[in-house]
Write an enzyme that holds these catalytic residues in place. Structure first.
Site, short mmCIF file in Angstrom:
data_model
loop_
_atom_site.label_atom_id
_atom_site.label_comp_id
_atom_site.label_asym_id
_atom_site.label_seq_id
_atom_site.Cartn_x
_atom_site.Cartn_y
_atom_site.Cartn_z
N LYS A 71 -2.45 -3.88 2.79
CA LYS A 71 -1.67 -5.07 2.43
C LYS A 71 -2.23 -5.78 1.20
O LYS A 71 -1.48 -6.11 0.28
CB LYS A 71 -1.63 -6.02 3.63
CG LYS A 71 -0.98 -7.37 3.35
CD LYS A 71 -0.61 -8.08 4.64
CE LYS A 71 -1.79 -8.18 5.57
NZ LYS A 71 -2.89 -9.02 5.03
N THR A 73 -4.18 -4.48 -1.06
CA THR A 73 -4.04 -3.55 -2.18
C THR A 73 -2.65 -3.64 -2.79
O THR A 73 -2.49 -3.70 -4.02
CB THR A 73 -4.32 -2.10 -1.71
OG1 THR A 73 -5.64 -2.02 -1.18
CG2 THR A 73 -4.16 -1.11 -2.84
N ARG A 94 -6.65 -14.93 0.19
CA ARG A 94 -7.72 -15.56 0.97
C ARG A 94 -9.07 -15.01 0.54
O ARG A 94 -9.16 -13.91 0.00
CB ARG A 94 -7.53 -15.29 2.47
CG ARG A 94 -6.32 -15.95 3.08
CD ARG A 94 -6.13 -15.50 4.52
NE ARG A 94 -5.93 -14.07 4.59
CZ ARG A 94 -6.16 -13.34 5.68
NH1 ARG A 94 -6.62 -13.89 6.76
NH2 ARG A 94 -5.93 -12.04 5.67
N LYS A 105 -14.05 -3.82 9.40
CA LYS A 105 -12.91 -3.95 8.50
C LYS A 105 -13.30 -3.84 7.02
O LYS A 105 -12.55 -3.34 6.20
CB LYS A 105 -12.21 -5.29 8.75
CG LYS A 105 -10.99 -5.53 7.88
CD LYS A 105 -10.33 -6.86 8.26
CE LYS A 105 -9.16 -7.16 7.34
NZ LYS A 105 -9.58 -7.52 5.98
N ALA A 273 -6.04 -14.44 10.88
CA ALA A 273 -4.69 -14.59 11.41
C ALA A 273 -4.61 -14.26 12.90
O ALA A 273 -3.67 -14.69 13.57
CB ALA A 273 -3.73 -13.69 10.64
N PHE A 301 -3.16 -9.86 8.67
CA PHE A 301 -2.74 -8.90 9.71
C PHE A 301 -1.24 -8.67 9.68
O PHE A 301 -0.60 -8.78 8.63
CB PHE A 301 -3.23 -9.34 11.08
CG PHE A 301 -4.73 -9.22 11.24
CD1 PHE A 301 -5.38 -8.03 10.96
CD2 PHE A 301 -5.49 -10.29 11.66
CE1 PHE A 301 -6.75 -7.91 11.10
CE2 PHE A 301 -6.87 -10.18 11.80
CZ PHE A 301 -7.50 -8.99 11.53
N PHE A 381 0.45 7.64 0.50
CA PHE A 381 -0.71 8.51 0.73
C PHE A 381 -0.33 9.92 0.29
O PHE A 381 0.83 10.32 0.39
CB PHE A 381 -1.12 8.50 2.21
CG PHE A 381 -1.95 7.32 2.61
CD1 PHE A 381 -3.31 7.44 2.83
CD2 PHE A 381 -1.36 6.06 2.76
CE1 PHE A 381 -4.08 6.35 3.20
CE2 PHE A 381 -2.12 4.97 3.13
CZ PHE A 381 -3.48 5.10 3.35
N TRP A 409 -2.60 2.00 -5.33
CA TRP A 409 -4.00 2.41 -5.11
C TRP A 409 -4.40 3.44 -6.16
O TRP A 409 -5.48 3.37 -6.73
CB TRP A 409 -4.17 2.99 -3.72
CG TRP A 409 -5.59 3.34 -3.38
CD1 TRP A 409 -6.53 2.55 -2.81
CD2 TRP A 409 -6.23 4.61 -3.63
NE1 TRP A 409 -7.72 3.22 -2.68
CE2 TRP A 409 -7.57 4.49 -3.18
CE3 TRP A 409 -5.82 5.82 -4.20
CZ2 TRP A 409 -8.49 5.54 -3.27
CZ3 TRP A 409 -6.74 6.85 -4.29
CH2 TRP A 409 -8.06 6.71 -3.83
#
Length: 556
Positions: A71, A73, A94, A105, A273, A301, A381, A409
């Site tokens: 998210k 990224t 954030r 994480k 979150a 999240f 991906f 990415w």
């Protein structure tokens, strides 16, 4: 293949003064923290309060899985893509918590060619905002204990103290502690608790405050305990507000950094979150809206947590109105939701994709129910097949929303230009007719039931006897019109992390409810959610190191 930190360390950053110039901000409007990060001055923030707002775009995601969604990224890459299209955009993110950075994480700077930099600074101490919040929180705790020690003028019931200490680290041993052991002069003996800093009410207060005056007002309303008659005792009652605000006077000002492609990024605040409201500060978002034609922000999240709280808490309190939402998903994560183990996600499996895509479908429906157009960003991906991508695209079309593949990415802004064009079209369409999920005057229990049934898809709510009594008490005290902030697992639409996809016929189990009067919401704890996480058997901290030249490795 280079790691995220290697890519970030090889980036030739522009001086932050040059980044600020793109937004019409001069060096006098910055308080520099080295060459590549700065805080915006109070004068700059005051000057920006007037004028026109840009379009507000929220980036959210499906429920997170071990397969990863990306998210942040996508948020960063989308900002870079806007820049490549000649659009003036600012990203509003954030700040990362140290707990996840050293846990499982990792950090929150994005990844690959879509990152904000300096990555190491951001993921570690940054400009000290979290340290200031931690200090203000623990100063209030110290003043509370001292008030009782010095005569307890407010007749605080020592069995009914609700304020907890905090630390920005995953430390399960601090969840339940005893303080005051030793001599009489060492304080009174009582049970105490720690929460992680990003779950502290001070964090929520800072992120929802409109300015310094509002910050002080909110701090004064924080309930720290109840007296012998059951009446609330606040931070203002024990004289803590001025000194707390002194610790937070710089932390309330947003931070300016840049992406790998030098797109401006305002990074400020960081409530979780799953256990807090999950959005960056109102001040940062408002500032970004004044500085650019588009503010691209994110909420933590999945959309059931971060986006719901963005809509029902942040937008409700601030008056912000989103123009479009980007919903991030991956083929891999959707197949995981369809029952495919992590080790087999690289193999085409349309049956699993068909089963797991219902998770995406529920999030699309939820966002549409708020009256905001949604664009699905399918984060690419290398293992994605043409058939899988086509299936997701057709599914989204049937749900009356646009889907675009994002390759940010791998390619940075260039890989997000198709997505950016679709998002711009949605934001400029005028179709947004935002409205929250429930009205202010709905009862607290009914608000919980509304989110549980409407957003999560539950059949109902199971309140513990303690939670039912707490709800009644909160309404009796006059807090019934506040919005609710539900703390639950991020891994499922339910409060059971093992229920993937789109679960049905489940109840939301509420075990505890309390009011965060300063933040202006009622916290609802569900399932086994913890406000102080623990470390795993093999945390990321084991792989982080610094070489003899001071170069950090292993951070991600």
């Amino acid at each position: 293949m280079k790691t995220d930190i290697e890519i970030a360390q090889e980036c030739k950053m522009e001086p932050i003064t040059a980044v600020a110039e793109k937004l019409g901000i001069g060096e006098d409007d910055l308080d520099l923290y080295g060459k590549y990060k700065a805080k915006l001055s109070t004068e700059c923030l005051s000057r920006l309060k007037g004028g026109k707002d840009g379009k507000l775009i929220l980036v959210t995601a499906i429920n997170p899985t071990p397969a990863g969604e990306g998210k942040t990224t996508v948020t960063v890459g989308l900002g870079q893509a806007f820049d490549k299209l000649g659009k003036k955009a600012v990203i509003a993110l954030r700040e990362p918590s140290l707990g996840p950075c050293f846990g499982i994480k990792g950090g929150a700077a994005g990844g690959g060619m879509a990152q904000v930099v300096p990555m190491e600074d951001l993921n570690l101490h940054f400009t000290g905002d979290f340290h200031a919040i931690t200090s203000a929180n623990n100063l209030l705790a110290a003043l509370l204990d001292n008030h009782i020690q010095q005569g307890n003028e407010k007749r605080i019931d020592t069995r009914n103290i609700v304020w907890k200490r905090c630390l920005d680290m995953n430390d399960r041993s601090l969840r339940n502690i005893v303080v005051g052991l030793g001599k009489k002069s060492d304080g009174f003996v009582r049970e105490d608790h720690f929460v992680i800093t990003v779950a502290s009410e001070i964090m929520a207060v800072l992120c929802l405050a409109e300015d310094l005056k509002d910050l002080k007002a909110r701090l004064s309303r924080i309930i720290v305990a109840y007296d012998l008659d059951g009446a609330p005792v606040t931070a203002g009652d024990i004289g803590a507000v001025g000194s707390m605000c002194a610790l937070l006077k710089d932390a309330i000002r947003p931070n300016l950094i840049q992406t790998l492609e030098h797109t401006p990024a305002i990074v400020h605040g960081g409530p979780f979150a799953n256990i807090a409201h999950g959005c960056n500060s109102v001040i940062a978002t408002r500032t970004a809206l004044k500085l650019a034609d588009y503010c691209i922000t994110e909420a933590g999240f999945g959309a059931d947590l971060g986006a719901e709280k963005f809509f029902d808490i942040k937008c409700r309190q601030s008056g912000l109105r989103p123009d479009a939402v980007v919903l991030v998903a991956t083929v891999r994560a959707l197949k995981y939701n369809g029952g495919v183990p992590k080790t087999e996600l690289g193999t085409e499996n349309l049956d699993a994709l068909k089963a797991g895509i219902e998770n995406l479908g529920k999030h699309i429906e939820n966002i549409q129910s708020y009256g905001v157009p949604v664009v699905v960003a399918l984060n690419n991906f290398i293992s994605d097949t043409d058939a899988e991508v086509a299936f997701v695209e057709q599914y989204c079309r049937e749900k009356n929303c646009t889907m675009r593949v994002a390759k940010v990415w791998e390619k940075g802004g260039e890989g997000g230009m198709d997505l950016a064009e679709a998002v711009i079209e949605a934001a400029e369409s005028g179709k947004a007719d935002f409205h929250p999920a429930y009205p202010d005057d709905l009862g607290l229990k009914e608000k919980i039931e509304t989110v549980a049934t409407k957003i999560y898809g539950a059949s109902g709510v199971d309140l513990s006897s303690d939670a039912a009594k707490q709800l009644a008490k909160i309404e009796e005290l006059g807090f019934g019109k506040l919005p609710i902030c539900i703390a639950k697992t991020q891994y499922s639409l339910s409060d059971d992390p093992s229920l993937l996809g789109r679960p049905a016929d489940f109840k939301l189990h509420v075990r505890e409810v309390y009011v965060s009067a300063g933040a202006g919401f009622v916290v609802v704890l569900t399932g086994s959610i913890m406000t102080m996480p623990g470390l795993s058997k093999s945390p990321a901290a084991y792989r982080i190191d610094v070489d003899d030249d001071g170069k950090i490795t292993g951070l991600f």
